[in-house]
Design an enzyme around this catalytic site. Structure first.
Site, mmCIF file in Angstrom:
data_model
loop_
_atom_site.group_PDB
_atom_site.id
_atom_site.type_symbol
_atom_site.label_atom_id
_atom_site.label_comp_id
_atom_site.label_asym_id
_atom_site.label_seq_id
_atom_site.Cartn_x
_atom_site.Cartn_y
_atom_site.Cartn_z
ATOM 1 N N HIS A 130 1.977 2.084 6.362
ATOM 2 C CA HIS A 130 0.636 2.182 6.925
ATOM 3 C C HIS A 130 -0.383 1.865 5.839
ATOM 4 O O HIS A 130 -0.035 1.721 4.657
ATOM 5 C CB HIS A 130 0.377 3.584 7.491
ATOM 6 C CG HIS A 130 1.019 3.822 8.824
ATOM 7 N ND1 HIS A 130 2.360 4.109 8.965
ATOM 8 C CD2 HIS A 130 0.507 3.809 10.085
ATOM 9 C CE1 HIS A 130 2.642 4.258 10.250
ATOM 10 N NE2 HIS A 130 1.543 4.091 10.948
ATOM 11 N N LYS A 134 -4.036 6.426 4.895
ATOM 12 C CA LYS A 134 -3.343 7.376 5.777
ATOM 13 C C LYS A 134 -2.802 8.510 4.914
ATOM 14 O O LYS A 134 -2.012 8.288 3.996
ATOM 15 C CB LYS A 134 -2.206 6.691 6.527
ATOM 16 C CG LYS A 134 -1.496 7.610 7.520
ATOM 17 C CD LYS A 134 -0.490 6.834 8.346
ATOM 18 C CE LYS A 134 0.281 7.733 9.303
ATOM 19 N NZ LYS A 134 -0.595 8.394 10.296
#
Length: 242
Positions: A130, A134
């Site tokens: 990600h 994140k």
């Protein structure tokens, strides 16, 4: 019928996508857009709360919403199996909570396929990536995928050298490796190894637009849900991996 929606985490990455979708979709109306400084009282009067925050805030927001007569859609990571069991016992009989590890229909299908394939392999690992902002890892989608594979199997997986930190975090018997990189939106690979062969089931999110269909589906169906529903699978008509 117009569905009035409150959004917690409205100024965040996913929250902005949700607010834009609500404002551009017939039959959905934005009741309140809450950020970290907002009072939870602002959601009172809405039909549905959709929460995309962090786990600590999410737990408070979900409890508040249920206590004030709202149904809830949870898009926040961290709601693992133990927390979901606790949540299920807190939901009033006339309320419903939909917990969505990933709003991408393609991601949901990939997890579904991985659960089917996972019945036939005893060597399985997950690599997920990600964006570098994140906070949590592994992702909620990776946890959900590992748990779905384990639930579909007749026997538990026993990954080799699982106690070594480089092997990743073991979730439901499956090592999960997390990367956080600039330039990435979301990418997950489920790698299944067998004798003389390897199967890879991969889903890559290229832009936040991938979440729009799943968000709209969740919001439109959430007023009619009762009890706890995990994932978009049931809403999409997907059967279990068996």
């Amino acid at each position: 019928m117009t569905i009035n929606v409150a959004v917690t985490g409205a100024t965040g990455r996913m929250g902005r996508v949700i607010v834009d979708l609500i404002e551009s979709t017939d039959e959905l109306a934005l009741h309140a857009a809450l950020d970290s400084s907002s009072s939870l009282d602002e959601m009172v009067g809405a039909d549905v709360l959709i929460d995309v925050t962090n786990l600590e805030f999410s737990e408070r927001a979900v409890s508040f919403a249920l206590a004030h007569g709202l149904n809830v859609v949870v898009g926040t990571s961290g709601w693992n199996a133990d927390r979901l069991t606790e949540l299920e016992g807190e939901i009033p009989a006339d309320r419903g909570v939909l917990v969505v590890p990933n709003f991408s229909v393609g991601s949901v299908l990939s997890t579904h396929l991985a659960a089917i394939a996972g019945r036939f392999f005893d060597s399985i690992e997950v690599i997920e990536a990600h964006h570098d902002r994140k906070i949590d890892s592994p992702s909620g989608t990776a946890v959900r995928t590992a748990e779905a594979i384990a639930a579909a199997r007749d026997t538990a997986l026993e990954p080799p050298f699982a106690d070594q930190t480089a092997r990743g975090e073991v979730v439901a018997g499956i090592p999960v490796h997390s990367m956080r990189l600039r330039g990435v939106v979301a990418d997950q690979q489920v790698i299944l190894g067998g004798v003389g062969e390897v199967v890879t089931i991969r889903h890559e999110t290229l832009s936040p637009g991938a979440y729009s269909h799943g968000i709209e589906l969740a919001l439109r169906q959430s007023p009619d849900l009762r009890g706890l529903t995990v994932g978009l699978d049931a809403l999409l008509g997907l059967e279990s991996g068996r």
